[in-house]
Design an enzyme around this catalytic site. Structure first.
Site, short mmCIF file in Angstrom:
data_model
loop_
_atom_site.label_atom_id
_atom_site.label_comp_id
_atom_site.label_asym_id
_atom_site.label_seq_id
_atom_site.Cartn_x
_atom_site.Cartn_y
_atom_site.Cartn_z
N CYS A 43 0.82 -1.23 0.00
CA CYS A 43 0.00 0.00 0.00
C CYS A 43 0.84 1.27 0.00
O CYS A 43 0.31 2.37 -0.14
CB CYS A 43 -0.96 0.00 1.17
SG CYS A 43 -2.29 -1.19 0.96
N HIS A 46 -3.39 7.54 2.73
CA HIS A 46 -3.79 6.25 2.16
C HIS A 46 -5.17 5.87 2.72
O HIS A 46 -5.44 6.04 3.91
CB HIS A 46 -2.75 5.19 2.54
CG HIS A 46 -3.14 3.81 2.14
ND1 HIS A 46 -3.52 3.49 0.86
CD2 HIS A 46 -3.23 2.65 2.86
CE1 HIS A 46 -3.81 2.19 0.79
NE2 HIS A 46 -3.65 1.67 2.00
N ASN A 66 -10.27 0.32 -0.26
CA ASN A 66 -8.80 0.39 -0.31
C ASN A 66 -8.34 -0.14 -1.68
O ASN A 66 -8.40 -1.34 -1.93
CB ASN A 66 -8.21 -0.46 0.83
CG ASN A 66 -6.70 -0.40 0.89
OD1 ASN A 66 -6.05 0.10 -0.05
ND2 ASN A 66 -6.13 -0.91 1.96
O1 UT7 Z 1 -3.82 -0.84 3.45
C1 UT7 Z 1 -2.93 -1.76 4.01
C2 UT7 Z 1 -2.97 -1.72 5.47
N1 UT7 Z 1 -4.20 -2.25 5.96
C3 UT7 Z 1 -4.84 -1.65 6.95
O2 UT7 Z 1 -4.43 -0.60 7.36
C4 UT7 Z 1 -6.03 -2.35 7.54
C5 UT7 Z 1 -5.98 -2.27 9.04
N2 UT7 Z 1 -7.03 -3.01 9.71
C6 UT7 Z 1 -8.31 -2.61 9.70
O3 UT7 Z 1 -8.68 -1.69 9.01
C7 UT7 Z 1 -9.26 -3.31 10.63
O4 UT7 Z 1 -8.55 -4.13 11.52
C8 UT7 Z 1 -10.37 -4.16 9.94
C9 UT7 Z 1 -11.34 -3.25 9.21
C10 UT7 Z 1 -9.72 -5.11 8.96
C11 UT7 Z 1 -11.14 -4.95 10.99
O5 UT7 Z 1 -11.69 -4.07 11.94
P1 UT7 Z 1 -11.47 -4.34 13.51
O6 UT7 Z 1 -12.19 -3.28 14.22
O7 UT7 Z 1 -9.99 -4.45 13.75
O8 UT7 Z 1 -12.20 -5.70 13.72
P2 UT7 Z 1 -11.62 -7.05 14.34
O9 UT7 Z 1 -10.74 -7.74 13.37
O10 UT7 Z 1 -11.10 -6.75 15.70
O11 UT7 Z 1 -12.95 -7.90 14.50
C12 UT7 Z 1 -13.98 -7.53 15.46
C13 UT7 Z 1 -15.11 -8.53 15.31
C14 UT7 Z 1 -14.67 -9.97 15.31
O12 UT7 Z 1 -15.66 -10.73 15.98
P3 UT7 Z 1 -15.47 -11.19 17.49
O13 UT7 Z 1 -14.19 -12.01 17.50
O14 UT7 Z 1 -15.33 -9.92 18.28
O15 UT7 Z 1 -16.70 -11.96 17.75
C15 UT7 Z 1 -14.66 -10.35 13.85
O16 UT7 Z 1 -14.86 -11.72 13.64
O17 UT7 Z 1 -15.78 -8.31 14.05
C16 UT7 Z 1 -15.83 -9.56 13.34
N3 UT7 Z 1 -15.74 -9.25 11.91
C17 UT7 Z 1 -16.80 -8.90 11.18
N4 UT7 Z 1 -18.10 -8.76 11.47
C18 UT7 Z 1 -18.93 -8.40 10.48
C19 UT7 Z 1 -14.63 -9.23 11.13
N5 UT7 Z 1 -14.97 -8.89 9.87
C20 UT7 Z 1 -16.29 -8.68 9.87
C21 UT7 Z 1 -17.22 -8.29 8.88
N6 UT7 Z 1 -18.52 -8.15 9.22
N7 UT7 Z 1 -16.85 -8.06 7.60
#
Ligand code: UT7
Length: 332
Positions: A116, A256, A286
């Protein structure tokens, strides 16, 4: 003393027509519009549906848009740089094909791969060629067909990425406009958190790797998020500090587009008001290498000669950094 600076003198962009909305994603994986919107800021992304078209198609359209707007003779281009994480083919540089297709017959060309941060690092590379005095027109393109490496049954990644391309032209400037300073970083500890496991020299493709879905993007989102928030904010704040820029001196933050929460945290740390933050993540998601030039294309009409822009990016690897650039032209 070298009095040539590398200025952006034109912008072009292209996104495919098909819109993959949060509503449609709700029918594909266990997710919902509210979760995606609050966690990422994304509402829809563009997808290149044509099976026979790769990243080069997106890059060529963006370059042609720039060439047409600028009324540029492509034979005058000295170098074509293409940032991409999704080359058409392994080994054969996509930039080379793109350069030929757009008529850049006198240019040499190559790809840049830093996930990225592709476009940000590409700006640095382009600027060095211009500042050398040897090259007068460097076309920098950021393009990715992310849909080609995304598993649309994996809700943790398929909601984030989209396809698109953007291009800028770098030319010498003797009035001092253009790239002023940069702070680029990388850390190999990050590669475990955001990668495609198979298909490279470490794990060549096999029946096994295909069966185990190892040719798609894997991301440990939480870890990447943590590093992205602190590192992107750090470098942006650092570049302001070492150039004596107060928040009033900065007209635009060009971040970004990975997650609206990361963008907000960076702006907060810099003390930059939300009206000065370029944002289009809601429409494109993204697009990896294309986020920064797509922002410039969307905001081009609002940019004025002399505006101070702070670019910031964070990506797989890890790679990250910030660039301070002054805008070189009025667009309207
Ligand atoms: O561009 C390159 C660099 N990339 C980035 O900068 C991306 C950085 N990361 C992020 O933007 C975020 O971490 C995400 C958007 C990918 C995820 O958001 P988050 O707030 O970190 O969520 P999480 O991974 O902590 O997941 C929270 C909960 C989980 O459930 P439990 O374990 O709390 O029950 C996930 O299973 O949300 C669940 N979850 C979803 N729920 C509904 C994960 N993906 C989804 C989804 N829809 N699509």
């Amino acid at each position: 003393m070298n009095n040539i600076s590398a200025a952006i003198t034109a912008v072009g962009a292209y996104v495919p027509e098909f819109r993959l909305t949060n509503k449609v994603l709700e029918t594909m994986v266990d997710t919902n519009d509210e979760w995606i919107t609050t966690r990422t800021g994304i509402k829809e992304r563009r997808i290149l549906k044509d099976k026979d078209k790769g990243t080069s198609y997106l890059a060529i359209q963006a370059a042609k848009d720039l060439i047409e707007k600028k009324n540029l003779d492509p034979a005058e281009i000295d170098l074509v740089l293409l940032g991409t994480a999704t080359p058409d083919l392994p080994v054969a540089s996509t930039a080379v094909y793109v350069a030929s297709e757009i008529g850049a017959v006198n240019a040499f060309a190559y790809d840049i791969q830093a996930a990225c941060s592709n476009f940000l690092y590409g700006m640095s590379t382009a600027a060095r060629y211009i500042e050398s005095g040897k090259y007068k027109k460097v076309l920098l393109i950021g393009a990715d067909k992310m849909s080609s490496i995304i598993d649309y049954t994996d809700r943790t990644t398929c909601i984030i990425f989209g396809d698109g391309a953007g291009a800028v032209l770098f030319e010498p400037n003797e009035e001092g406009y253009g790239l002023q300073d940069e702070f680029l970083r990388s850390d190999g500890k990050g590669r475990q958190f955001l990668k495609i496991e198979a298909g490279g020299s470490l794990m060549p493709p096999s029946e096994e790797t295909v069966k185990n879905n190892l040719h798609f993007v894997y991301q440990d989102g939480k870890s990447v998020f943590k590093f992205a928030v602190s590192n992107m904010a750090d470098v942006a704040a650092k570049i302001m500090e070492r150039n004596d820029l107060q928040n009033d001196d900065v007209q635009w933050l060009v971040p970004h587009q990975a997650n609206k929460r990361i963008i907000d945290a960076t702006a907060n740390r810099m003390g930059v008001e939300s009206e000065k933050v370029m944002m289009n993540i809601q429409r494109y998601g993204n697009t990896t290498s294309a986020t920064l030039p797509l922002l410039l294309a969307d905001y081009e009409k609002q940019l004025k000669k002399g505006d101070n822009l702070i670019f910031a990016a964070f990506g797989g690897g890890f790679t990250w950094g910030s660039i301070y650039l002054t805008w070189a032209y009025d667009s309207n």
